[in-house]
Scaffold this active site. Structure first.
Site, PDB file in Angstrom:
ATOM      1  N   ASP A  12       0.851  -1.195   0.000  1.00 41.32           N
ATOM      2  CA  ASP A  12       0.000   0.000   0.000  1.00 41.32           C
ATOM      3  C   ASP A  12       0.890   1.249   0.000  1.00 41.32           C
ATOM      4  OD1 ASP A  12      -3.212   0.544   1.054  1.00 41.32           O
ATOM      5  OD2 ASP A  12      -1.788   2.208   1.099  1.00 41.32           O
ATOM      6  N   ILE A  13       0.501   2.236  -0.789  1.00 45.27           N
ATOM      7  CA  ILE A  13       1.312   3.454  -0.924  1.00 45.27           C
ATOM      8  C   ILE A  13       1.257   4.315   0.341  1.00 45.27           C
ATOM      9  CG2 ILE A  13      -0.460   5.031  -1.857  1.00 45.27           C
ATOM     10  CD1 ILE A  13       1.609   5.783  -4.035  1.00 45.27           C
ATOM     11  N   ASN A  66     -12.950  -3.072   3.027  1.00 46.36           N
ATOM     12  CA  ASN A  66     -13.847  -1.937   3.202  1.00 46.36           C
ATOM     13  C   ASN A  66     -14.881  -2.005   2.085  1.00 46.36           C
ATOM     14  OD1 ASN A  66     -12.488  -0.890   5.449  1.00 46.36           O
ATOM     15  ND2 ASN A  66     -10.984   0.129   4.143  1.00 46.36           N
ATOM     16  N   GLY A  99     -15.166   3.179   4.370  1.00 46.57           N
ATOM     17  CA  GLY A  99     -13.789   3.592   4.092  1.00 46.57           C
ATOM     18  C   GLY A  99     -13.274   3.181   2.732  1.00 46.57           C
ATOM     19  N   SER A 113     -12.217   3.568  -0.808  1.00 49.99           N
ATOM     20  CA  SER A 113     -11.897   4.720  -1.657  1.00 49.99           C
ATOM     21  C   SER A 113     -11.484   4.298  -3.061  1.00 49.99           C
ATOM     22  CB  SER A 113     -10.775   5.548  -1.020  1.00 49.99           C
ATOM     23  OG  SER A 113      -9.601   4.772  -0.880  1.00 49.99           O
ATOM     24  N   HIS A 157     -10.233  -5.169  -3.028  1.00 46.85           N
ATOM     25  CA  HIS A 157      -8.894  -5.349  -2.455  1.00 46.85           C
ATOM     26  C   HIS A 157      -9.013  -5.781  -1.012  1.00 46.85           C
ATOM     27  CE1 HIS A 157     -10.112  -1.123  -2.190  1.00 46.85           C
ATOM     28  NE2 HIS A 157      -9.496  -1.068  -1.027  1.00 46.85           N
ATOM     29  N   LEU A 158      -8.134  -6.701  -0.648  1.00 47.21           N
ATOM     30  CA  LEU A 158      -8.045  -7.198   0.723  1.00 47.21           C
ATOM     31  C   LEU A 158      -6.810  -6.557   1.353  1.00 47.21           C
ATOM     32  CD1 LEU A 158      -8.980  -9.172   2.946  1.00 47.21           C
ATOM     33  CD2 LEU A 158      -7.647 -10.960   1.799  1.00 47.21           C
ATOM     34  N   HIS A 159      -7.028  -5.803   2.437  1.00 46.22           N
ATOM     35  CA  HIS A 159      -5.908  -5.217   3.162  1.00 46.22           C
ATOM     36  C   HIS A 159      -5.306  -6.284   4.080  1.00 46.22           C
ATOM     37  CE1 HIS A 159      -6.885  -0.822   2.522  1.00 46.22           C
ATOM     38  NE2 HIS A 159      -8.095  -1.311   2.340  1.00 46.22           N
TER      39      HIS A 159
HETATM   40  P1  AMP Z   1      -9.701   1.520   0.601  1.00 45.59           P
HETATM   41  O1  AMP Z   1      -9.716   2.851   1.303  1.00 45.59           O
HETATM   42  O2  AMP Z   1     -10.155   0.366   1.437  1.00 45.59           O
HETATM   43  O3  AMP Z   1     -10.450   1.606  -0.726  1.00 45.59           O
HETATM   44  O4  AMP Z   1      -8.184   1.221   0.282  1.00 45.59           O
HETATM   45  C1  AMP Z   1      -7.528   1.736  -0.824  1.00 45.59           C
HETATM   46  C2  AMP Z   1      -6.078   1.676  -0.516  1.00 45.59           C
HETATM   47  O5  AMP Z   1      -5.369   1.854  -1.723  1.00 45.59           O
HETATM   48  C3  AMP Z   1      -5.595   2.774   0.443  1.00 45.59           C
HETATM   49  O6  AMP Z   1      -5.029   2.168   1.607  1.00 45.59           O
HETATM   50  C4  AMP Z   1      -4.568   3.543  -0.372  1.00 45.59           C
HETATM   51  O7  AMP Z   1      -3.462   3.977   0.397  1.00 45.59           O
HETATM   52  C5  AMP Z   1      -4.177   2.519  -1.423  1.00 45.59           C
HETATM   53  N1  AMP Z   1      -3.672   3.074  -2.663  1.00 45.59           N
HETATM   54  C6  AMP Z   1      -4.224   4.061  -3.423  1.00 45.59           C
HETATM   55  N2  AMP Z   1      -3.465   4.286  -4.511  1.00 45.59           N
HETATM   56  C7  AMP Z   1      -2.426   3.427  -4.448  1.00 45.59           C
HETATM   57  C8  AMP Z   1      -1.290   3.182  -5.276  1.00 45.59           C
HETATM   58  N3  AMP Z   1      -1.081   3.843  -6.402  1.00 45.59           N
HETATM   59  N4  AMP Z   1      -0.412   2.221  -4.894  1.00 45.59           N
HETATM   60  C9  AMP Z   1      -0.605   1.527  -3.743  1.00 45.59           C
HETATM   61  N5  AMP Z   1      -1.659   1.712  -2.931  1.00 45.59           N
HETATM   62  C10 AMP Z   1      -2.553   2.651  -3.268  1.00 45.59           C
END
Ligand code: AMP
Length: 121
Positions: free
Chosen positions: A32-33, A94, A100, A102, A107-109
């Protein structure tokens, strides 16, 4: 939103750089960035799926595979609980903006490397 504009589809295609940790025919995993813990990895399907809210019966296999890959990555990174069930990690989907979400590509954190509290904020 058009699939061609999806940020995670662009990551899968290599059009946006990412720090990958695992890839196969079904899933891709990368750092994650904006990590919220010492380890924060995202496991995503290669196929564009908006989120848990749009899962179809044919997606059951890939979602199960996402969990298995998460387990293997967590073990490789030394996060797996020991025999006393210490250590550990958190796996989070999420689902929708209020929860949360976005990025609207499933995606699975995988979050670990520190003690976490419950309930989440
Ligand atoms: P969510 O808020 O559950 O939709 O998680 C989206 C995740 O994607 C967040 O934790 C962001 O930090 C991550 N994210 C967004 N853009 C990138 C990227 N270019 N590379 C890696 N992670 C990203």
């Amino acid at each position: 939103m058009d699939i061609k504009d999806c940020i995670f589809c662009k990551i899968v295609r290599g059009e946006i750089p990412s720090k990958g940790v695992y890839r196969d025919d079904l899933v891709y995993a990368f750092h994650d960035i904006n990590p919220v813990a010492p380890t924060h990895i995202l496991i995503i399907p290669i196929k564009h799926i908006v989120g848990v809210q749009s899962l179809e019966p044919e997606d059951e296999c890939v979602v199960g595979h996402m969990f298995y890959v998460a387990r293997r990555i967590a073990e490789d990174l030394g996060l797996a609980p020991d025999e006393d069930l210490n250590r550990g990690y958190r796996l989070v989907f999420n689902v929708g903006r209020d929860a949360g979400q976005s990025v609207f590509h499933l995606h699975l954190h995988l979050i670990g490397g520190r003690r976490m509290s419950w309930p989440p904020g």
